[in-house]
Design an enzyme around this catalytic site. Sequence first.
Site, PDB file in Angstrom:
ATOM      1  N   TYR A  11    -109.852  70.646   7.713  1.00 19.94           N
ATOM      2  CA  TYR A  11    -110.208  70.466   6.285  1.00 19.94           C
ATOM      3  C   TYR A  11    -109.389  69.700   5.650  1.00 19.94           C
ATOM      4  CZ  TYR A  11    -112.058  72.504   1.813  1.00 19.94           C
ATOM      5  OH  TYR A  11    -112.207  72.304   0.428  1.00 19.94           O
ATOM      6  N   ASP A  51    -100.306  68.333  20.894  1.00 15.86           N
ATOM      7  CA  ASP A  51     -99.701  69.651  20.305  1.00 15.86           C
ATOM      8  C   ASP A  51     -98.570  69.185  19.463  1.00 15.86           C
ATOM      9  OD1 ASP A  51     -97.923  72.205  20.323  1.00 15.86           O
ATOM     10  OD2 ASP A  51     -99.373  72.838  21.968  1.00 15.86           O
ATOM     11  N   PHE A  68    -100.014  69.923   8.513  1.00 12.82           N
ATOM     12  CA  PHE A  68    -101.058  70.889   8.064  1.00 12.82           C
ATOM     13  C   PHE A  68    -101.321  71.773   9.438  1.00 12.82           C
ATOM     14  CE2 PHE A  68    -101.573  66.957   5.629  1.00 12.82           C
ATOM     15  CZ  PHE A  68    -101.853  67.527   4.485  1.00 12.82           C
ATOM     16  N   SER A  72    -104.549  79.858  10.233  1.00  8.43           N
ATOM     17  CA  SER A  72    -104.613  80.029   8.826  1.00  8.43           C
ATOM     18  C   SER A  72    -105.317  81.346   8.420  1.00  8.43           C
ATOM     19  CB  SER A  72    -104.949  78.797   8.017  1.00  8.43           C
ATOM     20  OG  SER A  72    -106.167  78.547   8.335  1.00  8.43           O
ATOM     21  N   THR A 112     -98.224  78.215   1.246  1.00 14.84           N
ATOM     22  CA  THR A 112     -99.319  79.098   0.983  1.00 14.84           C
ATOM     23  C   THR A 112     -98.879  80.127  -0.251  1.00 14.84           C
ATOM     24  OG1 THR A 112    -100.991  80.671   1.526  1.00 14.84           O
ATOM     25  CG2 THR A 112     -98.930  80.701   2.884  1.00 14.84           C
ATOM     26  N   TYR A 136     -99.467  85.713   8.492  1.00 15.89           N
ATOM     27  CA  TYR A 136     -99.685  84.361   8.080  1.00 15.89           C
ATOM     28  C   TYR A 136     -98.825  83.958   6.969  1.00 15.89           C
ATOM     29  CZ  TYR A 136    -102.106  80.542   5.633  1.00 15.89           C
ATOM     30  OH  TYR A 136    -102.177  79.591   5.005  1.00 15.89           O
ATOM     31  N   LEU A 183    -114.938  82.509   0.748  1.00 14.89           N
ATOM     32  CA  LEU A 183    -115.953  82.918  -0.004  1.00 14.89           C
ATOM     33  C   LEU A 183    -116.804  82.018  -0.237  1.00 14.89           C
ATOM     34  CD1 LEU A 183    -117.109  85.110  -2.005  1.00 14.89           C
ATOM     35  CD2 LEU A 183    -115.724  84.253  -3.691  1.00 14.89           C
ATOM     36  N   ARG A 274    -111.502  94.314   1.360  1.00 13.21           N
ATOM     37  CA  ARG A 274    -110.846  93.725   2.603  1.00 13.21           C
ATOM     38  C   ARG A 274    -109.501  94.155   2.491  1.00 13.21           C
ATOM     39  NH1 ARG A 274    -111.802  87.642   3.523  1.00 13.21           N
ATOM     40  NH2 ARG A 274    -110.174  87.299   2.065  1.00 13.21           N
TER      41      ARG A 274
HETATM   42  N1  UFG Z   1    -114.485  87.524  -0.272  1.00 15.38           N
HETATM   43  C1  UFG Z   1    -115.896  88.276  -0.470  1.00 15.38           C
HETATM   44  N2  UFG Z   1    -116.513  87.915   0.604  1.00 15.38           N
HETATM   45  C2  UFG Z   1    -116.743  87.104   1.559  1.00 15.38           C
HETATM   46  C3  UFG Z   1    -115.257  86.337   1.684  1.00 15.38           C
HETATM   47  C4  UFG Z   1    -114.467  86.695   0.695  1.00 15.38           C
HETATM   48  O1  UFG Z   1    -116.107  89.032  -1.299  1.00 15.38           O
HETATM   49  O2  UFG Z   1    -117.475  86.877   2.251  1.00 15.38           O
HETATM   50  C5  UFG Z   1    -113.525  88.039  -1.436  1.00 15.38           C
HETATM   51  C6  UFG Z   1    -112.200  88.172  -0.580  1.00 15.38           C
HETATM   52  O3  UFG Z   1    -112.208  89.703  -0.710  1.00 15.38           O
HETATM   53  C7  UFG Z   1    -111.428  87.726  -1.899  1.00 15.38           C
HETATM   54  C8  UFG Z   1    -112.030  86.277  -2.480  1.00 15.38           C
HETATM   55  O4  UFG Z   1    -113.149  86.592  -2.137  1.00 15.38           O
HETATM   56  O5  UFG Z   1    -111.251  88.536  -2.868  1.00 15.38           O
HETATM   57  C9  UFG Z   1    -111.454  85.166  -1.650  1.00 15.38           C
HETATM   58  O6  UFG Z   1    -111.506  85.374  -0.426  1.00 15.38           O
HETATM   59  P1  UFG Z   1    -111.210  83.959   0.533  1.00 15.38           P
HETATM   60  O7  UFG Z   1    -111.236  84.538   2.130  1.00 15.38           O
HETATM   61  O8  UFG Z   1    -112.158  82.896   0.421  1.00 15.38           O
HETATM   62  O9  UFG Z   1    -109.623  83.456   0.191  1.00 15.38           O
HETATM   63  P2  UFG Z   1    -108.547  84.409   0.253  1.00 15.38           P
HETATM   64  O10 UFG Z   1    -107.902  84.412  -1.287  1.00 15.38           O
HETATM   65  O11 UFG Z   1    -108.366  85.778   0.891  1.00 15.38           O
HETATM   66  O12 UFG Z   1    -107.357  83.573   1.103  1.00 15.38           O
HETATM   67  C10 UFG Z   1    -106.839  82.414   0.494  1.00 15.38           C
HETATM   68  C11 UFG Z   1    -106.602  81.307   1.552  1.00 15.38           C
HETATM   69  C12 UFG Z   1    -105.571  81.994   2.407  1.00 15.38           C
HETATM   70  C13 UFG Z   1    -104.405  82.186   1.827  1.00 15.38           C
HETATM   71  C14 UFG Z   1    -104.688  83.148   0.530  1.00 15.38           C
HETATM   72  C15 UFG Z   1    -103.544  83.344  -0.290  1.00 15.38           C
HETATM   73  O13 UFG Z   1    -107.802  81.227   2.453  1.00 15.38           O
HETATM   74  O14 UFG Z   1    -105.036  80.990   3.610  1.00 15.38           O
HETATM   75  O15 UFG Z   1    -105.502  82.494  -0.302  1.00 15.38           O
HETATM   76  O16 UFG Z   1    -103.273  84.652  -0.929  1.00 15.38           O
HETATM   77  F1  UFG Z   1    -103.254  82.898   2.387  1.00 15.38           F
END
Ligand code: UFG
Length: 315
Positions: A11, A51, A68, A72, A112, A136, A183, A274
């Site tokens: 991405y 690789d 990149f 992740s 990150t 991670y 999300l 989560r």
């Molecule tokens: N969430 C939901 N429902 C979903 C998916 C996510 O409620 O189906 C919430 C998560 O709990 C979180 C927020 O939406 O509160 C964002 O979640 P993401 O999974 O989209 O992103 P993260 O904040 O967990 O993770 C991102 C990057 C990671 C990085 C992190 C840094 O994807 O690679 O930020 O803290 F490590």
Amino acid sequence: MRVLVTGGAGYIGSVVAAQLVDVGHEVTVLDDLSTGHEDAVPEGARFVRGDIREPGAALDGVEAVLHFAARSLVGESVEQPGRYWAHNLGGTLALLDAMRAKDVRRIVFSSTAATYGEPERSPIVEDAPTRPTNPYGASKLAVDTALTAFAGMYGLGAVSLRYFNVAGAYGRFRERHAVETHLIPNVLKVALGERPSVSVFGTDYPTPDGTCVRDYIHVADLARAHLLALEACAPGSHQIFNLGNGTGFSVKEVIEVCREVTGHEIPAIVGDRRPGDPAVLVASSDKIQRELGWKPEHTAMRGIVGDAWAALSGK
Ligand code: UFG
């Protein structure tokens, strides 16, 4: 400049590769296609399937690497830590050795926000404590530590960019993960009819509406920062910059914007927290704005979601 983009079929890597090609760099993409897609490699870039541990001839004549390629997923890293240490740290150390052998002296690294862990203060600045709460983040922090050592010892010019929540799309280049945990794509899949509803992971956080707050940065703005970072690599120095919008949006706010953009009701079901999710993660990007002159252009959530939706739905 002749550059190697590892993970350029993924991405973020594909968007950066596209922008590098657009401004006239000679781009080779190295990707093992474990999570990337060959059709995401932009026109005008050379593609080598392989690789990062054995870049071989892909490094010939290269002046800089934009790195990149990595695992992740936070959740997967908790379940399979060895995989994260092996790929993210082991793989990068092997790449750094190969770069030394071929006298490649610049690297821009995808770090990150997860290197910071649960923040003490918001917005997060670069000298905040680094206490990752999952393998991670720990594996990415270990690479940052190694880059500092390599810069001091071997004169490498390194820049680490610490991403917060990357979102949106750049033309046809969009998020396409086999297992989608993020999300915005998950919410948009509901609007597309691929999922019945979206889960909201916890509504009892100490935030205004009880859901987690994150700093969403448009992938095009993020990519532009890489081009500035590439120019800023200076021999013997390792610079670290946060990259975010500086504004937080809650999970509920994001879902609401997705409803407005798509015109779909998007049923949301409240679930448990989560594990490992901090309540609020917002970046201070003052340092990169001050030192490299970067400025985000796509700060409105509507535009970020609109671009992701256009790329996903073809509308
Ligand atoms: N969430 C939901 N429902 C979903 C998916 C996510 O409620 O189906 C919430 C998560 O709990 C979180 C927020 O939406 O509160 C964002 O979640 P993401 O999974 O989209 O992103 P993260 O904040 O967990 O993770 C991102 C990057 C990671 C990085 C992190 C840094 O994807 O690679 O930020 O803290 F490590």
